[in-house]
Motif scaffolding. Sequence first.
Motif, PDB file in Angstrom:
ATOM      1  N   PHE A   1       0.874  -1.184   0.000  1.00  0.00           N
ATOM      2  CA  PHE A   1       0.000   0.000   0.000  1.00  0.00           C
ATOM      3  C   PHE A   1       0.907   1.228   0.000  1.00  0.00           C
ATOM      4  O   PHE A   1       1.834   1.318   0.812  1.00  0.00           O
ATOM      5  CB  PHE A   1      -0.890  -0.010   1.251  1.00  0.00           C
ATOM      6  CG  PHE A   1      -1.498   1.326   1.560  1.00  0.00           C
ATOM      7  CD1 PHE A   1      -2.519   1.832   0.773  1.00  0.00           C
ATOM      8  CD2 PHE A   1      -1.029   2.101   2.623  1.00  0.00           C
ATOM      9  CE1 PHE A   1      -3.072   3.080   1.032  1.00  0.00           C
ATOM     10  CE2 PHE A   1      -1.577   3.353   2.890  1.00  0.00           C
ATOM     11  CZ  PHE A   1      -2.600   3.840   2.094  1.00  0.00           C
ATOM     12  N   ILE A   2       0.654   2.153  -0.894  1.00  0.00           N
ATOM     13  CA  ILE A   2       1.483   3.369  -0.963  1.00  0.00           C
ATOM     14  C   ILE A   2       0.650   4.557  -0.453  1.00  0.00           C
ATOM     15  O   ILE A   2      -0.351   4.920  -1.071  1.00  0.00           O
ATOM     16  CB  ILE A   2       1.965   3.648  -2.419  1.00  0.00           C
ATOM     17  CG1 ILE A   2       2.603   2.375  -3.036  1.00  0.00           C
ATOM     18  CG2 ILE A   2       2.933   4.837  -2.456  1.00  0.00           C
ATOM     19  CD1 ILE A   2       3.807   1.818  -2.307  1.00  0.00           C
ATOM     20  N   PRO A   3       1.035   5.157   0.668  1.00  0.00           N
ATOM     21  CA  PRO A   3       0.228   6.247   1.215  1.00  0.00           C
ATOM     22  C   PRO A   3       0.352   7.515   0.364  1.00  0.00           C
ATOM     23  O   PRO A   3       1.380   7.731  -0.289  1.00  0.00           O
ATOM     24  CB  PRO A   3       0.826   6.462   2.616  1.00  0.00           C
ATOM     25  CG  PRO A   3       2.203   5.934   2.536  1.00  0.00           C
ATOM     26  CD  PRO A   3       2.240   4.887   1.467  1.00  0.00           C
ATOM     27  N   PRO A   4      -0.698   8.340   0.396  1.00  0.00           N
ATOM     28  CA  PRO A   4      -0.678   9.555  -0.443  1.00  0.00           C
ATOM     29  C   PRO A   4       0.133  10.677   0.203  1.00  0.00           C
ATOM     30  O   PRO A   4      -0.424  11.665   0.652  1.00  0.00           O
ATOM     31  CB  PRO A   4      -2.177   9.928  -0.529  1.00  0.00           C
ATOM     32  CG  PRO A   4      -2.769   9.381   0.728  1.00  0.00           C
ATOM     33  CD  PRO A   4      -1.958   8.192   1.156  1.00  0.00           C
ATOM     34  N   ILE A   5       1.445  10.505   0.257  1.00  0.00           N
ATOM     35  CA  ILE A   5       2.303  11.530   0.867  1.00  0.00           C
ATOM     36  C   ILE A   5       2.785  12.472  -0.237  1.00  0.00           C
ATOM     37  O   ILE A   5       3.281  11.999  -1.279  1.00  0.00           O
ATOM     38  CB  ILE A   5       3.512  10.871   1.584  1.00  0.00           C
ATOM     39  CG1 ILE A   5       3.021  10.022   2.752  1.00  0.00           C
ATOM     40  CG2 ILE A   5       4.515  11.933   2.043  1.00  0.00           C
ATOM     41  CD1 ILE A   5       4.092   9.175   3.400  1.00  0.00           C
ATOM     42  N   GLN A   6       2.644  13.747   0.001  1.00  0.00           N
ATOM     43  CA  GLN A   6       3.030  14.730  -1.020  1.00  0.00           C
ATOM     44  C   GLN A   6       4.504  14.587  -1.405  1.00  0.00           C
ATOM     45  O   GLN A   6       5.377  14.612  -0.532  1.00  0.00           O
ATOM     46  CB  GLN A   6       2.762  16.141  -0.487  1.00  0.00           C
ATOM     47  CG  GLN A   6       2.731  17.182  -1.582  1.00  0.00           C
ATOM     48  CD  GLN A   6       2.559  18.572  -1.000  1.00  0.00           C
ATOM     49  OE1 GLN A   6       1.833  18.765  -0.028  1.00  0.00           O
ATOM     50  NE2 GLN A   6       3.251  19.533  -1.596  1.00  0.00           N
ATOM     51  N   GLY A   7       4.748  14.410  -2.677  1.00  0.00           N
ATOM     52  CA  GLY A   7       6.114  14.360  -3.187  1.00  0.00           C
ATOM     53  C   GLY A   7       6.752  12.978  -3.157  1.00  0.00           C
ATOM     54  O   GLY A   7       7.849  12.787  -3.688  1.00  0.00           O
ATOM     55  N   LEU A   8       6.054  11.994  -2.562  1.00  0.00           N
ATOM     56  CA  LEU A   8       6.657  10.653  -2.437  1.00  0.00           C
ATOM     57  C   LEU A   8       6.903  10.021  -3.811  1.00  0.00           C
ATOM     58  O   LEU A   8       7.980   9.509  -4.098  1.00  0.00           O
ATOM     59  CB  LEU A   8       5.758   9.753  -1.564  1.00  0.00           C
ATOM     60  CG  LEU A   8       6.169   8.292  -1.435  1.00  0.00           C
ATOM     61  CD1 LEU A   8       7.518   8.168  -0.720  1.00  0.00           C
ATOM     62  CD2 LEU A   8       5.105   7.479  -0.662  1.00  0.00           C
ATOM     63  N   ARG A   9       5.870  10.049  -4.643  1.00  0.00           N
ATOM     64  CA  ARG A   9       5.984   9.436  -5.960  1.00  0.00           C
ATOM     65  C   ARG A   9       7.134  10.059  -6.758  1.00  0.00           C
ATOM     66  O   ARG A   9       7.947   9.350  -7.354  1.00  0.00           O
ATOM     67  CB  ARG A   9       4.661   9.619  -6.710  1.00  0.00           C
ATOM     68  CG  ARG A   9       4.085   8.328  -7.233  1.00  0.00           C
ATOM     69  CD  ARG A   9       2.629   8.490  -7.609  1.00  0.00           C
ATOM     70  NE  ARG A   9       1.764   7.944  -6.569  1.00  0.00           N
ATOM     71  CZ  ARG A   9       1.500   6.663  -6.416  1.00  0.00           C
ATOM     72  NH1 ARG A   9       2.031   5.775  -7.246  1.00  0.00           N
ATOM     73  NH2 ARG A   9       0.726   6.230  -5.449  1.00  0.00           N
ATOM     74  N   GLU A  10       7.196  11.399  -6.731  1.00  0.00           N
ATOM     75  CA  GLU A  10       8.230  12.106  -7.504  1.00  0.00           C
ATOM     76  C   GLU A  10       9.625  11.820  -6.938  1.00  0.00           C
ATOM     77  O   GLU A  10      10.603  11.712  -7.685  1.00  0.00           O
ATOM     78  CB  GLU A  10       7.992  13.628  -7.470  1.00  0.00           C
ATOM     79  CG  GLU A  10       6.705  14.109  -8.138  1.00  0.00           C
ATOM     80  CD  GLU A  10       5.428  13.825  -7.319  1.00  0.00           C
ATOM     81  OE1 GLU A  10       5.538  13.369  -6.166  1.00  0.00           O
ATOM     82  OE2 GLU A  10       4.329  14.031  -7.858  1.00  0.00           O
TER      83      GLU A  10
END
Length: 473
Positions: free
Chosen positions: A143-152
């Motif tokens: 599960f990948i939490p919706p943390i700002q900037g994590l994906r980038e």
Amino acid sequence: MKKYDLIVLGGGAGGLVAAAGAASFGAKVALIDPGPLGGDCLWTGCVPTKSFIHSSKLIYTAKSAGEFGLKTEGKPEFKEAKARLERAIQTIQKHDDPQRFIDMGIDYYDGRGSFAGKHEMIIDGSEKIYGKRIVIATGARPFIPPIQGLREAGYETNETILKRSQTPKSLLVIGGGPIGLEYAQAFARFGSQVTVVEMAPSILIHDDEDCIPPIMKTLKEEGIQVFTDTEIKEISVTKEAKQVVMIHQGKEQKIAVTDILVATGRTPNIEALNLDSVGIQTERGVIVVNDRLQTTLKHVYAVGDVIGKFAFTHAAGEEGKLVVSNAVLGLRRKVNYQHLPWVTYTDPQVFHLGMTEREARQKDTKIQVYKTTLAEADRFITEQTEAGLVKVITDKRGVILGAHAVGPDAGDWMQEIVFAKRYGHKIGDLSQVIHPYPARTGALQKTADLFWRDKLFSSKITKWIARYVRWFR
Ligand SMILES: Cc1cc2nc3c(=O)[nH]c(=O)nc-3n(C[C@H](O)[C@H](O)[C@H](O)COP(=O)(O)OP(=O)(O)OC[C@H]3O[C@@H](n4cnc5c(N)ncnc54)[C@H](O)[C@@H]3O)c2cc1C
Ligand SMILES: NC(=O)c1ccc[n+]([C@@H]2O[C@H](COP(=O)([O-])OP(=O)(O)OC[C@H]3O[C@@H](n4cnc5c(N)ncnc54)[C@H](O)[C@@H]3O)[C@@H](O)[C@H]2O)c1
């Protein structure tokens, strides 16, 4: 269209047990999986992590040998650890080889399945097969939490981190559950500077509260920083590092790391299965099952991580066996998790069985709690591994409700109490079994001795015995 008594969707820990069990009773079975068979546990879960943890323990032990006058030099080689874990996977993989299942008479379909009708599965959008009964065992993914900037910023998960060529220089582990902590300690022992961030007030939130301080102490001593009750606000990337802003105890704090591991729980693999079209209910992303493991479509069963109950290989295996009884033999067995143990393979390990003290108190105000620290158990004193404890929770008659331990290899030497609890033995029975001195399981016996000590020294019986002894003299 080919017809089967049982179609098994997913060839991991749960699905393979169900398929092999059904075939052994003479059922005509189809197994669908895009391969390689074995699932998360074999390829990206239990097997690689336990091998890597063992390598890290060897390195840590070698480094600690200085106190015996043995000076060790050199840098740990991640490449060697990876070679070892690959060997472990390849050896264990033989049990999950497709040919083994084909030899059992199972038809193996190498592809992804989804529902094309209430009894029909379609494989990779082309071939259709019919199943009188069907088992869904498609597992879960990170599960990948919706943390700002994590994906980038980019991140690793359990599916990628051991594929790296080098260990991270510095690692932020998001999530203080078993995946997070097992990796945090192993990478720290391989030389990474590790920080763990957990949003809950504690790490290992499902374990007994008394188990947490010894683990926190160990992690700290090994140089791992652990922030609980902490929220990651945002992550950004500069030329040098990933900059992490977090809110810890209401204050903003910043750290810079080279790498990030996300270990924040699991998401069941259900999206591609077309469950809605056949009326299989899901709730918050997991398949709803009754206590016979039937979905809302009664001839369809589900086991393992996809039902979101206990995400362990041994739980998936037990569920797979139960489905064989119900779907193939027509029994009406109910799933029972009361005696399910689990172990977090940090060093020391954390063992869990049944209720925690908090859970037990919510159910019964008259529980008894028996505790021994490892500093009271001779074997751990001899080894100087006293950071840990054994704790057993019982009702007032001594019926075991829960057992917890922290200690080196606790998962092995606490197994005795799983047997005792499963077969209705009381805590006092463990005291009456002879344990070789000074086996580690002596710590469990010492804890069980407390039950008799309480009985003997806090009751009228003591006075009667004293009177009898005086008379007998
Ligand atoms: C890092 C890590 C460490 C772990 N360590 C432990 C441990 O030490 N002890 C322990 O007990 N548990 C451990 N676990 C948990 C354990 O791995 C899982 O609970 C277990 O693998 C679940 O089994 P499963 O059958 O539900 O799913 P899996 O074993 O993952 O199998 C699912 C299978 O379904 C297949 N599939 C998916 N979609 C489809 C589709 N549409 N059609 C056909 N096939 C499909 C996949 O290819 C896969 O083979 C660990 C997990 C992780 C991530
Ligand atoms: N030794 C073992 O048996 C073993 C080892 C590894 C995994 N597993 C299984 O795999 C499952 C998944 O493991 P896991 O550790 O990923 O999951 P987990 O759910 O046990 O722990 C995840 C942790 O991440 C925290 N979290 C979630 N979002 C967060 C955020 N945004 N910031 C900070 N923290 C956050 C949660 O509060 C939780 O404590 C486990 O529940 C276990 O069943 C078992």
